[in-house]
Write a protein that holds these residues in place. Sequence first.
Motif, PDB file in Angstrom:
ATOM      1  N   GLN A  73       0.824  -1.205   0.000  1.00 43.37           N
ATOM      2  CA  GLN A  73       0.000   0.000   0.000  1.00 43.37           C
ATOM      3  C   GLN A  73       0.858   1.254   0.000  1.00 43.37           C
ATOM      4  O   GLN A  73       0.547   2.236  -0.690  1.00 43.37           O
ATOM      5  CB  GLN A  73      -0.916   0.003   1.230  1.00 43.37           C
ATOM      6  N   ALA A  74       1.969   1.223   0.735  1.00 44.96           N
ATOM      7  CA  ALA A  74       2.868   2.378   0.757  1.00 44.96           C
ATOM      8  C   ALA A  74       3.499   2.606  -0.610  1.00 44.96           C
ATOM      9  O   ALA A  74       3.604   3.753  -1.077  1.00 44.96           O
ATOM     10  CB  ALA A  74       3.949   2.179   1.817  1.00 44.96           C
ATOM     11  N   VAL A  75       3.912   1.538  -1.278  1.00 49.30           N
ATOM     12  CA  VAL A  75       4.490   1.666  -2.615  1.00 49.30           C
ATOM     13  C   VAL A  75       3.442   2.213  -3.588  1.00 49.30           C
ATOM     14  O   VAL A  75       3.726   3.106  -4.397  1.00 49.30           O
ATOM     15  CB  VAL A  75       5.027   0.306  -3.108  1.00 49.30           C
ATOM     16  N   ARG A  76       2.222   1.692  -3.483  1.00 46.72           N
ATOM     17  CA  ARG A  76       1.139   2.155  -4.357  1.00 46.72           C
ATOM     18  C   ARG A  76       0.848   3.638  -4.122  1.00 46.72           C
ATOM     19  O   ARG A  76       0.725   4.417  -5.072  1.00 46.72           O
ATOM     20  CB  ARG A  76      -0.112   1.314  -4.088  1.00 46.72           C
ATOM     21  N   ASP A  77       0.762   4.031  -2.878  1.00 42.12           N
ATOM     22  CA  ASP A  77       0.460   5.425  -2.566  1.00 42.12           C
ATOM     23  C   ASP A  77       1.588   6.349  -2.996  1.00 42.12           C
ATOM     24  O   ASP A  77       1.346   7.470  -3.473  1.00 42.12           O
ATOM     25  CB  ASP A  77       0.199   5.580  -1.067  1.00 42.12           C
ATOM     26  N   PHE A  78       2.834   5.898  -2.828  1.00 39.88           N
ATOM     27  CA  PHE A  78       3.978   6.691  -3.272  1.00 39.88           C
ATOM     28  C   PHE A  78       3.885   6.934  -4.777  1.00 39.88           C
ATOM     29  O   PHE A  78       4.101   8.046  -5.262  1.00 39.88           O
ATOM     30  CB  PHE A  78       5.273   5.977  -2.913  1.00 39.88           C
ATOM     31  N   HIS A  79       3.550   5.876  -5.523  1.00 37.17           N
ATOM     32  CA  HIS A  79       3.405   5.986  -6.975  1.00 37.17           C
ATOM     33  C   HIS A  79       2.324   6.989  -7.353  1.00 37.17           C
ATOM     34  O   HIS A  79       2.476   7.761  -8.308  1.00 37.17           O
ATOM     35  CB  HIS A  79       3.088   4.611  -7.559  1.00 37.17           C
ATOM     36  N   LEU A  80       1.230   6.997  -6.606  1.00 39.82           N
ATOM     37  CA  LEU A  80       0.097   7.881  -6.906  1.00 39.82           C
ATOM     38  C   LEU A  80       0.264   9.273  -6.292  1.00 39.82           C
ATOM     39  O   LEU A  80      -0.636  10.105  -6.408  1.00 39.82           O
ATOM     40  CB  LEU A  80      -1.193   7.251  -6.395  1.00 39.82           C
ATOM     41  N   ASP A  81       1.410   9.511  -5.628  1.00 37.96           N
ATOM     42  CA  ASP A  81       1.654  10.767  -4.933  1.00 37.96           C
ATOM     43  C   ASP A  81       0.584  11.025  -3.877  1.00 37.96           C
ATOM     44  O   ASP A  81       0.108  12.149  -3.699  1.00 37.96           O
ATOM     45  CB  ASP A  81       1.714  11.937  -5.922  1.00 37.96           C
ATOM     46  N   GLN A  82       0.203   9.938  -3.180  1.00 32.86           N
ATOM     47  CA  GLN A  82      -0.821  10.027  -2.141  1.00 32.86           C
ATOM     48  C   GLN A  82      -0.318   9.395  -0.837  1.00 32.86           C
ATOM     49  O   GLN A  82      -1.099   8.862  -0.056  1.00 32.86           O
ATOM     50  CB  GLN A  82      -2.103   9.313  -2.597  1.00 32.86           C
ATOM     51  N   GLN A  83       0.980   9.474  -0.602  1.00 32.40           N
ATOM     52  CA  GLN A  83       1.561   8.806   0.558  1.00 32.40           C
ATOM     53  C   GLN A  83       1.035   9.405   1.857  1.00 32.40           C
ATOM     54  O   GLN A  83       1.049  10.619   2.055  1.00 32.40           O
ATOM     55  CB  GLN A  83       3.085   8.903   0.513  1.00 32.40           C
ATOM     56  N   ARG A  84       0.585   8.530   2.760  1.00 36.59           N
ATOM     57  CA  ARG A  84       0.006   8.945   4.039  1.00 36.59           C
ATOM     58  C   ARG A  84       0.982   8.609   5.173  1.00 36.59           C
ATOM     59  O   ARG A  84       0.776   7.664   5.926  1.00 36.59           O
ATOM     60  CB  ARG A  84      -1.343   8.248   4.255  1.00 36.59           C
ATOM     61  N   GLY A  85       2.067   9.343   5.229  1.00 35.11           N
ATOM     62  CA  GLY A  85       3.054   9.107   6.258  1.00 35.11           C
ATOM     63  C   GLY A  85       4.132   8.143   5.804  1.00 35.11           C
ATOM     64  O   GLY A  85       4.085   7.587   4.708  1.00 35.11           O
ATOM     65  N   PRO A  86       5.131   7.907   6.658  1.00 41.76           N
ATOM     66  CA  PRO A  86       6.267   7.055   6.282  1.00 41.76           C
ATOM     67  C   PRO A  86       5.940   5.570   6.386  1.00 41.76           C
ATOM     68  O   PRO A  86       5.035   5.162   7.129  1.00 41.76           O
ATOM     69  CB  PRO A  86       7.333   7.439   7.307  1.00 41.76           C
ATOM     70  N   LEU A  87       6.677   4.771   5.634  1.00 44.88           N
ATOM     71  CA  LEU A  87       6.707   3.316   5.821  1.00 44.88           C
ATOM     72  C   LEU A  87       7.852   3.032   6.769  1.00 44.88           C
ATOM     73  O   LEU A  87       8.992   3.436   6.512  1.00 44.88           O
ATOM     74  CB  LEU A  87       6.939   2.616   4.483  1.00 44.88           C
ATOM     75  N   VAL A  88       7.572   2.368   7.894  1.00 45.28           N
ATOM     76  CA  VAL A  88       8.617   2.116   8.884  1.00 45.28           C
ATOM     77  C   VAL A  88       8.731   0.622   9.160  1.00 45.28           C
ATOM     78  O   VAL A  88       7.752  -0.127   9.069  1.00 45.28           O
ATOM     79  CB  VAL A  88       8.357   2.878  10.212  1.00 45.28           C
ATOM     80  N   PHE A 146       6.702  -4.336   8.740  1.00 44.32           N
ATOM     81  CA  PHE A 146       6.428  -2.975   8.305  1.00 44.32           C
ATOM     82  C   PHE A 146       5.146  -2.436   8.936  1.00 44.32           C
ATOM     83  O   PHE A 146       4.193  -3.175   9.200  1.00 44.32           O
ATOM     84  CB  PHE A 146       6.251  -2.928   6.782  1.00 44.32           C
ATOM     85  N   GLU A 147       5.138  -1.107   9.114  1.00 44.98           N
ATOM     86  CA  GLU A 147       3.931  -0.390   9.518  1.00 44.98           C
ATOM     87  C   GLU A 147       3.741   0.801   8.597  1.00 44.98           C
ATOM     88  O   GLU A 147       4.690   1.506   8.263  1.00 44.98           O
ATOM     89  CB  GLU A 147       4.020   0.090  10.965  1.00 44.98           C
ATOM     90  N   TYR A 148       2.491   0.992   8.178  1.00 46.94           N
ATOM     91  CA  TYR A 148       2.172   2.132   7.314  1.00 46.94           C
ATOM     92  C   TYR A 148       0.745   2.582   7.587  1.00 46.94           C
ATOM     93  O   TYR A 148      -0.174   1.755   7.617  1.00 46.94           O
ATOM     94  CB  TYR A 148       2.329   1.757   5.833  1.00 46.94           C
ATOM     95  N   ASP A 149       0.581   3.858   7.778  1.00 48.92           N
ATOM     96  CA  ASP A 149      -0.742   4.465   7.954  1.00 48.92           C
ATOM     97  C   ASP A 149      -1.555   3.756   9.038  1.00 48.92           C
ATOM     98  O   ASP A 149      -2.746   3.482   8.870  1.00 48.92           O
ATOM     99  CB  ASP A 149      -1.497   4.456   6.627  1.00 48.92           C
ATOM    100  N   GLY A 150      -0.889   3.403  10.137  1.00 51.78           N
ATOM    101  CA  GLY A 150      -1.576   2.792  11.259  1.00 51.78           C
ATOM    102  C   GLY A 150      -1.776   1.297  11.175  1.00 51.78           C
ATOM    103  O   GLY A 150      -2.331   0.684  12.095  1.00 51.78           O
ATOM    104  N   THR A 151      -1.325   0.670  10.087  1.00 49.65           N
ATOM    105  CA  THR A 151      -1.469  -0.780   9.914  1.00 49.65           C
ATOM    106  C   THR A 151      -0.119  -1.455  10.079  1.00 49.65           C
ATOM    107  O   THR A 151       0.846  -1.119   9.389  1.00 49.65           O
ATOM    108  CB  THR A 151      -2.038  -1.122   8.524  1.00 49.65           C
ATOM    109  N   LEU A 152      -0.055  -2.402  11.014  1.00 51.34           N
ATOM    110  CA  LEU A 152       1.162  -3.185  11.243  1.00 51.34           C
ATOM    111  C   LEU A 152       1.023  -4.518  10.531  1.00 51.34           C
ATOM    112  O   LEU A 152       0.085  -5.282  10.784  1.00 51.34           O
ATOM    113  CB  LEU A 152       1.367  -3.401  12.746  1.00 51.34           C
TER     114      LEU A 152
END
Length: 238
Positions: A7-22, A186-192
């Motif tokens: 989801q983080a990769v997809r959002d980055f591609h769409l320029d819709q990233q919701r915070g960092p991927l950690v 990984f965690e992204y946008d509140g999802t672990l």
Amino acid sequence: MSMPFAQAVRDFHLDQQRGPLVSHRGEEMEEHPLELYFSEFAAEGDDGAWFESWLDGPLLDLGAGAGRHTLYFQQQFETVAVDQSELLVETMRDRGVEDARVADMFSLRETFERDRFRSVLVFGTQMSLARSIHGVRQFLSDLAFVTAPDATAVVDGFDPEHEQTTEMIDYYADPARGLAYRVLQFEYDGTLGEPWLYRLFTPDRIRDATVGTDWDVVDVNPGTGDWAHHYKLALRKR
């Protein structure tokens, strides 16, 4: 792949990233760079000439992610990109990958016919997800099934005996020679996401794993600089 990464990769591609991927190790966290998956691969960089010397078409790109390598090699010969995430496959298609498919890289016999490919690229340390020497041998057996008699493969890994590897957030030591573990979560946008278990091998242990398979390690390309702990191997079918 687990959803936070895809989801983080997809959002980055769409320029819709919701915070960092950690990535996590208990309470310890480290940001994971997404731009790495979108940088342009070129023959004059990234050891490109070395890759080109070992790869030919039809090429199977396993765990292709955002399609960085496929976008380059499909300009030269037929290239099939595989990932188990629908989000990543959709991203590859958006970016111009001509043949991107949802499939499990550890179920190749059920996905492709015998002798289908001339070479295989497994880049991103995905072979470590085989989790054991036995698992690597089974994976190499499946690769042998879907590749032609004169096939080659390029794989990569983190050297468990290199100091830079031992400093990675997800590194876990093992007393066995030439082995270690990674547990990547990984965690992204509140999802672990669910943790991914990687078995780390030195190049010599990969050579050990090829015993009894159709493959030989024929070249080792060691890492340099910040990536000195990251090696690439070329394999050829016997």
